[in-house]
Scaffold this motif. Structure first.
Motif, PDB file in Angstrom:
ATOM      1  N   ASP A 167     -38.053 -43.096  26.199  1.00 18.41           N
ATOM      2  CA  ASP A 167     -36.654 -43.102  25.768  1.00 18.41           C
ATOM      3  C   ASP A 167     -36.387 -41.954  24.796  1.00 18.41           C
ATOM      4  O   ASP A 167     -35.323 -41.334  24.836  1.00 18.41           O
ATOM      5  CB  ASP A 167     -36.300 -44.432  25.116  1.00 18.41           C
ATOM      6  CG  ASP A 167     -36.358 -45.593  26.100  1.00 18.41           C
ATOM      7  OD1 ASP A 167     -36.118 -45.368  27.308  1.00 18.41           O
ATOM      8  OD2 ASP A 167     -36.652 -46.720  25.661  1.00 18.41           O
ATOM      9  N   VAL A 168     -37.342 -41.677  23.920  1.00 16.21           N
ATOM     10  CA  VAL A 168     -37.199 -40.574  22.960  1.00 16.21           C
ATOM     11  C   VAL A 168     -37.068 -39.252  23.720  1.00 16.21           C
ATOM     12  O   VAL A 168     -36.194 -38.435  23.420  1.00 16.21           O
ATOM     13  CB  VAL A 168     -38.378 -40.537  21.961  1.00 16.21           C
ATOM     14  CG1 VAL A 168     -38.342 -39.274  21.120  1.00 16.21           C
ATOM     15  CG2 VAL A 168     -38.363 -41.777  21.077  1.00 16.21           C
ATOM     16  N   ASP A 205     -33.680 -39.073  25.322  1.00 14.51           N
ATOM     17  CA  ASP A 205     -32.657 -38.764  24.313  1.00 14.51           C
ATOM     18  C   ASP A 205     -32.686 -37.288  23.942  1.00 14.51           C
ATOM     19  O   ASP A 205     -31.643 -36.648  23.797  1.00 14.51           O
ATOM     20  CB  ASP A 205     -32.855 -39.619  23.056  1.00 14.51           C
ATOM     21  CG  ASP A 205     -32.573 -41.094  23.282  1.00 14.51           C
ATOM     22  OD1 ASP A 205     -31.942 -41.440  24.304  1.00 14.51           O
ATOM     23  OD2 ASP A 205     -33.001 -41.904  22.422  1.00 14.51           O
ATOM     24  N   GLN A 206     -33.884 -36.731  23.780  1.00 17.60           N
ATOM     25  CA  GLN A 206     -34.003 -35.308  23.450  1.00 17.60           C
ATOM     26  C   GLN A 206     -33.454 -34.435  24.571  1.00 17.60           C
ATOM     27  O   GLN A 206     -32.748 -33.452  24.316  1.00 17.60           O
ATOM     28  CB  GLN A 206     -35.460 -34.949  23.174  1.00 17.60           C
ATOM     29  CG  GLN A 206     -35.995 -35.501  21.889  1.00 17.60           C
ATOM     30  CD  GLN A 206     -37.494 -35.258  21.726  1.00 17.60           C
ATOM     31  OE1 GLN A 206     -38.177 -34.818  22.652  1.00 17.60           O
ATOM     32  NE2 GLN A 206     -38.004 -35.555  20.542  1.00 17.60           N
ATOM     33  N   GLN A 215     -31.180 -35.282  26.788  1.00 18.13           N
ATOM     34  CA  GLN A 215     -29.726 -35.458  26.814  1.00 18.13           C
ATOM     35  C   GLN A 215     -29.074 -34.624  25.716  1.00 18.13           C
ATOM     36  O   GLN A 215     -28.076 -33.937  25.950  1.00 18.13           O
ATOM     37  CB  GLN A 215     -29.355 -36.933  26.657  1.00 18.13           C
ATOM     38  CG  GLN A 215     -27.869 -37.200  26.688  1.00 18.13           C
ATOM     39  CD  GLN A 215     -27.214 -36.846  28.004  1.00 18.13           C
ATOM     40  OE1 GLN A 215     -27.835 -36.934  29.062  1.00 18.13           O
ATOM     41  NE2 GLN A 215     -25.973 -36.424  27.959  1.00 18.13           N
ATOM     42  N   ALA A 216     -29.635 -34.652  24.516  1.00 14.51           N
ATOM     43  CA  ALA A 216     -29.084 -33.862  23.409  1.00 14.51           C
ATOM     44  C   ALA A 216     -29.164 -32.369  23.719  1.00 14.51           C
ATOM     45  O   ALA A 216     -28.220 -31.615  23.435  1.00 14.51           O
ATOM     46  CB  ALA A 216     -29.837 -34.184  22.117  1.00 14.51           C
ATOM     47  N   LYS A 239     -35.314 -29.940  14.275  1.00 14.41           N
ATOM     48  CA  LYS A 239     -34.470 -30.668  15.223  1.00 14.41           C
ATOM     49  C   LYS A 239     -34.040 -31.980  14.592  1.00 14.41           C
ATOM     50  O   LYS A 239     -34.840 -32.657  13.937  1.00 14.41           O
ATOM     51  CB  LYS A 239     -35.238 -30.941  16.508  1.00 14.41           C
ATOM     52  CG  LYS A 239     -35.588 -29.684  17.256  1.00 14.41           C
ATOM     53  CD  LYS A 239     -36.367 -29.988  18.506  1.00 14.41           C
ATOM     54  CE  LYS A 239     -36.758 -28.702  19.187  1.00 14.41           C
ATOM     55  NZ  LYS A 239     -37.571 -28.920  20.352  1.00 14.41           N
ATOM     56  N   THR A 289     -33.550 -38.416  16.638  1.00 11.03           N
ATOM     57  CA  THR A 289     -32.741 -39.309  17.450  1.00 11.03           C
ATOM     58  C   THR A 289     -32.630 -40.647  16.723  1.00 11.03           C
ATOM     59  O   THR A 289     -33.452 -40.954  15.839  1.00 11.03           O
ATOM     60  CB  THR A 289     -33.387 -39.535  18.832  1.00 11.03           C
ATOM     61  OG1 THR A 289     -34.629 -40.206  18.646  1.00 11.03           O
ATOM     62  CG2 THR A 289     -33.600 -38.212  19.566  1.00 11.03           C
ATOM     63  N   PRO A 290     -31.667 -41.471  17.073  1.00 16.22           N
ATOM     64  CA  PRO A 290     -31.569 -42.793  16.435  1.00 16.22           C
ATOM     65  C   PRO A 290     -32.849 -43.612  16.600  1.00 16.22           C
ATOM     66  O   PRO A 290     -33.260 -44.323  15.686  1.00 16.22           O
ATOM     67  CB  PRO A 290     -30.388 -43.450  17.156  1.00 16.22           C
ATOM     68  CG  PRO A 290     -29.556 -42.304  17.629  1.00 16.22           C
ATOM     69  CD  PRO A 290     -30.526 -41.206  17.939  1.00 16.22           C
ATOM     70  N   THR A 291     -33.499 -43.479  17.740  1.00 15.25           N
ATOM     71  CA  THR A 291     -34.746 -44.200  17.970  1.00 15.25           C
ATOM     72  C   THR A 291     -35.831 -43.721  17.008  1.00 15.25           C
ATOM     73  O   THR A 291     -36.564 -44.529  16.429  1.00 15.25           O
ATOM     74  CB  THR A 291     -35.203 -44.000  19.430  1.00 15.25           C
ATOM     75  OG1 THR A 291     -34.137 -44.363  20.301  1.00 15.25           O
ATOM     76  CG2 THR A 291     -36.427 -44.819  19.752  1.00 15.25           C
ATOM     77  N   GLN A 292     -35.931 -42.408  16.818  1.00 13.42           N
ATOM     78  CA  GLN A 292     -36.911 -41.869  15.882  1.00 13.42           C
ATOM     79  C   GLN A 292     -36.594 -42.299  14.455  1.00 13.42           C
ATOM     80  O   GLN A 292     -37.495 -42.613  13.678  1.00 13.42           O
ATOM     81  CB  GLN A 292     -36.935 -40.337  15.966  1.00 13.42           C
ATOM     82  CG  GLN A 292     -37.537 -39.796  17.237  1.00 13.42           C
ATOM     83  CD  GLN A 292     -37.350 -38.294  17.349  1.00 13.42           C
ATOM     84  OE1 GLN A 292     -36.271 -37.767  17.078  1.00 13.42           O
ATOM     85  NE2 GLN A 292     -38.406 -37.601  17.756  1.00 13.42           N
ATOM     86  N   GLN A 293     -35.303 -42.330  14.116  1.00  8.26           N
ATOM     87  CA  GLN A 293     -34.908 -42.759  12.775  1.00  8.26           C
ATOM     88  C   GLN A 293     -35.315 -44.214  12.533  1.00  8.26           C
ATOM     89  O   GLN A 293     -35.839 -44.550  11.467  1.00  8.26           O
ATOM     90  CB  GLN A 293     -33.400 -42.596  12.588  1.00  8.26           C
ATOM     91  CG  GLN A 293     -32.945 -41.154  12.547  1.00  8.26           C
ATOM     92  CD  GLN A 293     -31.433 -41.026  12.550  1.00  8.26           C
ATOM     93  OE1 GLN A 293     -30.703 -42.011  12.549  1.00  8.26           O
ATOM     94  NE2 GLN A 293     -30.951 -39.792  12.565  1.00  8.26           N
TER      95      GLN A 293
END
Length: 174
Positions: free
Chosen positions: A112-113, A116-117, A119-120, A153, A156-160
């Motif tokens: 998922d990370v 997300d990366q 997509q960003a 960089k 992502t919300p997941t990393q946070q």
């Protein structure tokens, strides 16, 4: 390994749609010589020298491939589809080790990370196409990179969330 014959596998699973299989404008070695990339974990038990020679030949073929990076990403993300065969110069065992490293580095939700990366990155590229920098702005950015290095960089919300969980766990342990 025949990349088109994956669907015929008895353990077929759908590939993750966030990571499409990479394509090249020119045929790759795995498309022109699929037998070179056929490899199962049990292949190492027969003639070891012949197996190592075959692996080396497949790895050399992958080293010149224009899509090797995307092939490796696809193979790591789509584990059920890559239990056998050489993908991006890696064996099934090597990919398992790489997946474990991804879990250590990005957490259990590493797929998922990565999505997300990606997509960003696509969103930033699309924004840049619609709102390109002026020449003056581009010069400032270039000078800033030369002086300060690349910008970190954003997380992502997941990393946070993962970092916050680690911080809280560390605080509780202290």
């Amino acid at each position: 390994m025949s990349r088109t014959g994956v669907a015929n596998s008895p353990h077929y699973a759908d590939p993750d749609p966030r990571f499409p299989f990479p394509h090249s404008p020119t045929p790759t070695r795995c498309q022109t010589d699929p037998k070179l990339f056929d490899f199962a974990n049990g292949d190492r038990t027969s003639d070891r020298a012949a197996t190592e020679k075959r692996l080396a030949k497949a790895r050399r073929a992958c080293s010149g491939c224009p899509i090797v990076k995307d092939c490796l990403r696809w193979a790591l993300v789509n584990k059920p589809l890559t239990k056998v065969g050489i993908f991006a110069a890696t064996t099934p065992g090597q990919r398992t080790a790489l997946r474990k490293r991804m879990v250590d580095r990005l957490g259990p939700d590493w797929i998922d990370v990565l999505a997300d990366q990606d997509q960003a990155r696509r969103e930033r590229a699309a924004a840049a196409r619609h709102n390109p920098l002026t020449i003056s702005q581009a010069r400032i950015v270039r000078l800033d990179r030369e002086i300060n290095g690349p910008m970190p960089k954003p997380l992502t919300p997941t990393q946070q969330q993962r970092n916050m969980a680690r911080l809280m766990a560390g605080l509780k342990a202290a």
